[in-house]
Structure formats: structure tokens, C-alpha cells
Design an enzyme around this catalytic site. Structure first.
Site, short mmCIF file in Angstrom:
data_model
loop_
_atom_site.label_atom_id
_atom_site.label_comp_id
_atom_site.label_asym_id
_atom_site.label_seq_id
_atom_site.Cartn_x
_atom_site.Cartn_y
_atom_site.Cartn_z
N GLU A 110 -9.02 19.74 41.29
CA GLU A 110 -9.35 20.52 40.48
C GLU A 110 -9.68 21.98 40.94
OE1 GLU A 110 -13.60 19.37 40.10
OE2 GLU A 110 -14.31 21.10 38.95
N ASP A 149 -14.47 18.21 42.44
CA ASP A 149 -15.83 18.44 43.16
C ASP A 149 -16.83 17.23 43.00
OD1 ASP A 149 -14.77 20.72 43.76
OD2 ASP A 149 -15.74 21.81 42.38
N ASP A 166 -19.69 17.41 41.86
CA ASP A 166 -20.47 17.84 41.10
C ASP A 166 -20.44 17.30 39.48
OD1 ASP A 166 -18.64 19.48 40.03
OD2 ASP A 166 -19.37 21.30 40.60
N ASP A 172 -19.29 18.91 36.73
CA ASP A 172 -18.24 19.32 36.20
C ASP A 172 -17.20 18.33 36.76
OD1 ASP A 172 -19.21 21.27 34.59
OD2 ASP A 172 -18.69 22.89 35.66
#
Ligand code: 0RA
Length: 644
Positions: free
Chosen positions: A434, A507, A509, A511
């Protein structure tokens, strides 16, 4: 109570009344296994009997409770198991049902009961595998009760009260620890099955409560749930379309034919994917079978006929294809039949040949009548199919063009790809990373002999909302397809894969989780074989680091970090850092924590077992989505096999 074997015996008019020793000797023969699956099966067996009573039209609610001691109690308001003397055993019908295998008499009346083959082995089997069991019957103004231990009655059935106005059956049992290694029931597993049962049994009320002391504490979620779906599978399709735009009011039919019952509900939405669920005797047949085949051929035929009749399809137009009529389709097919044959390794495909014709003709008749009676719905559905046909044609042309131009040709690899030098696909790995900056870090940190990096910029297309032509126009998707070199969709050929490990690295998180979900959806829809062959993985970057002057430690879970901190005598000089983005690590750290095969952990994405469909199913149903998402986000470090 009845299974397929029994119905054959009765056909020959032979009554086999066998004791329950056989069940205790070889439990797996009767419940499939003695692991958690078999354990939960016990509950389904008992609830199935109440469902059968509901299907016969005599029962409107079922209450299931897990008691504080771990036993299960199931109550229904049906007619109550008969208590009169059974002619062959000289014992009460209740005792006969509970203590003999394949108890016969009026219980094996096929018109009354359609149980699920393997699954219909009944209360006696549960009794045999329970250390304690008791049954109470409310019938003829009386309350009867009998108790059992490991399948044997501890005394005769007794009338214990008079003046009882209701009717019904209550069954309580404690799974035998001599048989089951694990006797703790899982609330969610049971709840999902009950929800399915509720959808498939019109207007039944199912209440499920967990009274174990740990139930609410651990999760903070109230452990009681009630299911009631007025319209049965019609409510089911409406529910599946809850977050989508429906094109019309649902089509619903129910028809009895040749001793079977066929129920179908259909509602198109404006998306491009199909969601069809087929059930036989309340068992989710994830591998389809004859009922699904019959359904599909009726759908294609009837919609084509109607399109011709309405002159939406002109003389020279080609017929709508099966694919065209399934775009944006949400459908539930539920058949009930006396002797179901389940095939395949997981017994999740219906094999009865006659069901194809039965479903095809019942559904064909009903759907064509409905289309005639609902001309504007019919028009909207057919227009949608036609749009699908045109788009498919356009997509085919676009694809031919793309292939001609060599855009998907693996001799022209995407510019962003940093390939590896190793030639053998079996040892080659492709990291899908990503973000361009993390991609850069990964390129520097990797072992370039066998690790390739493909950075992905921005969001991945949600393939559920896009047709194949749109999908191919999407740069990131195109880059993935080209880098893998094995085609996609029907043309996907795992033998051509340029890498045998494809590792998604996002990641830690929200997203990142979203991108991962979109990638999983893409692979699931367009390269399912990639997942089936075990080529897809998820990288696991650390969540925390603890640094002092001398060294760095990494933690992949909050718990590990906390227990490390708790053990420290002196926390001075330790800096705890939370890693959110991959970009926060330097190349050396990324290698050390996430990419070095000697120390890293990667999660293999697994869809081999039937759970995939099951999860899609649950996710579509809405309720659990939030919890699942949270689960994947916060606990994915603990899961070794992640089902998508
Ligand atoms: C056969 C006949 C009758 C009731 C049942 C079976 C029955 C079985 C179970 C098992 C759990 N709950 C149940 N409820 C009903 C009734 C026959 C009659 O009353 O005429």
C-alpha cells in the site's frame, strides 16, 4: 428422528428398532465427528425436530437456552411428542423415540417429516451422547416427564402435573464429556444457524439466550437474540438487498410438487454481482446441485421468453445468457424433499436428479405468471439483463482489444513492478504494498533475489460495483493481473503464475484494512483458484516497538507489548512507539520485522472450506459486519488462517 436409511426400511415395511450402544461406540457415524462441529450438531438435531413441527404447521416458537451449567434446553409450542404406548416396544412413544435408534411408527411418516438426511438422525442420538437428558411433554392437559443417562431411561415416563393448557415439548441435555473433548458451545455459531433456520421457516419465532456466567462478561454484548421473519425467504432477499438499491418488489413462490416443496424468492438490485443461496431441507448447499441447476435454467428461459413477448428482444437479437440474467441477482432457493442425497466431499451439493425438473417447472410456471401480472417489474428486470448483455459484449470487445494490444501480456510488465531475479515461480514472492512510499521502503529492504514489489497507489476499485471492462481500465488492477501473468476470471490459469506467494502488505489502520478487503474481494471474485491453491497471504507488520539505547524490540499485539512492559523492572529509557504506517519503518526494520522469511509471520488466506460462502452470507446479512470488521482489524494478528 427419521433418516434416509429408515425410510428405505419402512418402504420395505421392515421396522428396525436398535438400542443406542452403536451410537456411543461410533458417534461419528451419526453426527459426523466428535469435535466442536459434532458438538453443535447435537443442538441442531433437537431444534430440527421443532422446526419440522413448525413446518407441519403446529409450532410457532422455539426457545433455546444455554444454561449456566453448560447444558442446553430447547422448548417448542408444538403438539408435543406422543405419549401413548408404542405397539412394538410396549413403552411410551416418547421413550421409544428417545431410546431406540430409528424409532418407527407414525414418526417416519414422510409426509410429516422432511429432515436433512445425515442431519436427521434425531433425539435418540443426542440422548446416547449426553450424560444427562430429560424431556417434558405438554399434551392432553398433562405434563409428562422422563429422564435419561447416556441414552438409558432412568425411570418410566410419568405424568407430573395436570391442568396444563398449552402443548409442546421441552428437551434438556448435557453433552457427555466421555464423548466430546470440548463441550463448550459457541454462541455465534449457534446463532448463525438459528438465523438461517428462522429465514427458512416462515413466521417462526426463534429465541436464543446464553445464561452462562461468562457469556456477557467477556464481550460486553447481551447474549440474547430473537429471530422472526414474517415472509421467510422473501424477507431474506429483502434483507440481503438492505444496503443496495432494489430494482423491483421481490418475486416469491412456494409450490408443492411430487412430494417436495419448492420455495424461491428473487429480487434484483443495481449492482453487478450475483448472490444466490440454495438450501435443501434447511441445509445450505454451498456447492449447489440439481435444485440450483433447475432454478438457473428456468430463470434464463422465462426471462428470454418474456423479453421476446414484450419485444424488448428483437428477432435478430441474441438470447440473454445465463450470466446476463444473473447480474445483480439476489435469490434464495429452498427445497424440501423426502430423501435428500447430499454429494461431494463436504456433502453440500444436492444430488437428487428429479429436483432439477421439479424446480425448473415449478419456478418456470410461477415466474412467467408473475412477469405477466407485473409488467413494469418485468420490464425493469429485462432492461437490466439487456444492459448486462450489452456491457458484456462491450467488455468482451474491450478485452479483445486489450489482449491484442498486449496490455495484459506478461512480456510488458508494469513499470512500477520491482521484479526479483530468481526464475522459479515456486520460490518467487510478490508483495502488494500500500502506497508509493512504503513501496519504496520495501524495494530497499527486500531480498531482491526472490522478493518482488508492486506498490499500489490509492484505493483499489471495489469490484462488486464495477463491470469487468471498468475493472480492466483500472491501473492498479491491471498491474496486478499483468504482474501475476496468469490471466483472470474464467481464463485464470494458476500454472502460469509468476509468483507462488502473493503477499498483501497494508498499513495497520482502517484504510489499510479497507484496501486489504478490496484486494481480497478482487481475488475472490476473479481468481478464486489463487486462494484455493494457497497462494495468497497477508503480511503482518508489527504494531509497536520498544527502544532503548542498545536495541529495539517489536510487538505484533497489544498484549505482547503490555506483558513486556509489565515484566520490566525499570521502564526508564524505553520509548514505546506505535506503528501505524509501513512508511514509519526504515528498510532494515521492514525486512527484519515483516519480510524476512526466517522470522516473519504471514497469514495464509484460506477459502477451501465452506466458510467462505458462509461468511459472505453473514456479511450480507448485515448484523455481524461491524463485529467481523473489528475482529479482522484488531485480532488479525492472532489468526493464522483467515477466511474471507
Ligand atoms: C410426531 C407426531 C406428533 C408430534 C411430534 C411427532 C412432535 C415431535 C417433536 C419433537 C420435538 N418437538 C416435537 N413436536 C412434535 C403429534 C401427533 C398428533 O398429535 O397427532
Amino acid at each position: 428422528m427419521t433418516d434416509t436409511k429408515l425410510s428405505k426400511y419402512t418402504a420395505a415395511d421392515i421396522q428396525v428398532l436398535e438400542g443406542l450402544e452403536a451410537v456411543r461406540r461410533r458417534p461419528s457415524m451419526y453426527i459426523g465427528s466428535t469435535d466442536e462441529r459434532g458438538l453443535h450438531h447435537l443442538v441442531y438435531e433437537i431444534v430440527d425436530n421443532s422446526i419440522d413441527e413448525a413446518m407441519a404447521g403446529f409450532c410457532s416458537r422455539i426457545d433455546i437456552v444455554i444454561k449456566p451449567d453448560g447444558s442446553v434446553v430447547v422448548t417448542d409450542n408444538g403438539r408435543g411428542i406422543p405419549t401413548d404406548t408404542h405397539p412394538r416396544t410396549g413403552k411410551s412413544a416418547l421413550e421409544t423415540v428417545m431410546t431406540y435408534l430409528h424409532a418407527g411408527g407414525k414418526f417416519d411418516n414422510q409426509a410429516y417429516k422432511v429432515s436433512g438426511g445425515l442431519h436427521g438422525v434425531g433425539a435418540a442420538v443426542v440422548n446416547a451422547l449426553s450424560s444427562n437428558m430429560w424431556v417434558e411433554v405438554r399434551r392432553d392437559k398433562k405434563l409428562y416427564r422422563q429422564e435419561y443417562e447416556r441414552g438409558k431411561a432412568t425411570g418410566p415416563m410419568k405424568a407430573v402435573s395436570n391442568g396444563i393448557t398449552e402443548t409442546g415439548t421441552t428437551t434438556g441435555f448435557t453433552p457427555d464429556t466421555e464423548i466430546f473433548a470440548e463441550t463448550g458451545f459457541d454462541f455465534t455459531t449457534l446463532a448463525e444457524r438459528f438465523r438461517e433456520m428462522a429465514f427458512l421457516t416462515k413466521a417462526i419465532w426463534i429465541s436464543f439466550r446464553d445464561e452462562r456466567p461468562s457469556a456477557g462478561l467477556r464481550t460486553g454484548i447481551a447474549r440474547e437474540i430473537n429471530y422472526y421473519f414474517e415472509g421467510g425467504i422473501k424477507s431474506f432477499v429483502q434483507r440481503l438487498n438492505k444496503d443496495r438499491r432494489a430494482v423491483h418488489e421481490p418475486f416469491y413462490m412456494e409450490r408443492g410438487a411430487e412430494g417436495s416443496v419448492v420455495e424461491v424468492a428473487i429480487q434484483y438490485n443495481d449492482s453487478f454481482t450475483e448472490h444466490t443461496f440454495a438450501f435443501a431441507n434447511c441445509i445450505h448447499t454451498i456447492d449447489g446441485g440439481t435444485h440450483l441447476t433447475g432454478f438457473r435454467s428456468a430463470l434464463t428461459r422465462v426471462l428470454n421468453d418474456s423479453a421476446r413477448k414484450q419485444k424488448i428482444l428483437k428477432e435478430n437479437d441474441a438470447n440473454l445468457s445465463g450470466e446476463d440474467v444473473r447480474e445483480g441477482l439476489v435469490a434464495v432457493i429452498s427445497v424440501k424433499l423426502p430423501e435428500p442425497q447430499f454429494e461431494g466431499q463436504t456433502k453440500t451439493r444436492l444430488g437428487n436428479a428429479e429436483m432439477k425438473g421439479i424446480v425448473e417447472s415449478a419456478m418456470g410456471d410461477e415466474l412467467s405468471t408473475w412477469l405477466e401480472e407485473h409488467p413494469s417489474d418485468a420490464r425493469r428486470i429485462i432492461e437490466k439483463c439487456l444492459t448486462a448483455a450489452r456491457a458484456r459484449e462491450a467488455a468482451r470487445k474491450a478485452r479483445d482489444l486489450v489482449i491484442k494490444k498486449g496490455v495484459l501480456d506478461d512480456s510488458i510488465l508494469p513499470g512500477k513492478l520491482a521484479d526479483c531475479s530468481e526464475r522459479n515461480p515456486e520460490v518467487r514472492e510478490l508483495y502488494l504494498v500500500e502506497g508509493a512510499s512504503a513501496g519504496g521502503t520495501a524495494k530497499e529492504g527486500r531480498d531482491r533475489r526472490f522478493q518482488a514489489i508492486l506498490p499500489l497507489r490509492g484505493k483499489i476499485l471495489n469490484v462488486e460495483k464495477a463491470r469487468p471492462d471498468k475493472m480492466l481500465a483500472h491501473e492498479e488492477i491491471k498491474a496486478i493481473i499483468t504482474a501475476l501473468g496468469a490471466g483472470f476470471g474464467e481464463d485464470f490459469d494458476p500454472l502460469k503464475l509468476r509468483y507462488h506467494r502473493i503477499i498483501i502488505m497494508t498499513d495497520a489502520d482502517v484504510d489499510g484494512a479497507h484496501i486489504r478487503t478490496l484486494l481480497l474481494t478482487f481475488f475472490y471474485r476473479y481468481m478464486p483458484a489463487l486462494i484455493e491453491h494457497g497462494h495468497l497471504y497477508i503480511a503482518q507488520p508489527p504494531l509497536f516497538s520498544a527502544k532503548n539505547r542498545k536495541d529495539v524490540r517489536w510487538f505484533y499485539t497489544e498484549k505482547d507489548k503490555d506483558s513486556y512492559l509489565a515484566k520490566l523492572k525499570d521502564g526508564k529509557g524505553i520509548a514505546i512507539q506505535r506503528y501505524k504506517g509501513l512508511g514509519e519503518m526504515n528498510p532494515g526494520q521492514l525486512w527484519e520485522t515483516t519480510m524476512d522469511p526466517a522470522v516473519r509471520t504471514v497469514l495464509q488466506v484460506n477459502c477451501e472450506d465452506a466458510m467462505v460462502a458462509d461468511l459472505v452470507f453473514s456479511q450480507l446479512m448485515g448484523e455481524e459486519v461491524f463485529h467481523r470488521k473489528r475482529f479482522i482489524q484488531s485480532h488479525y494478528d492472532k489468526v493464522r488462517n483467515l477466511d474471507i
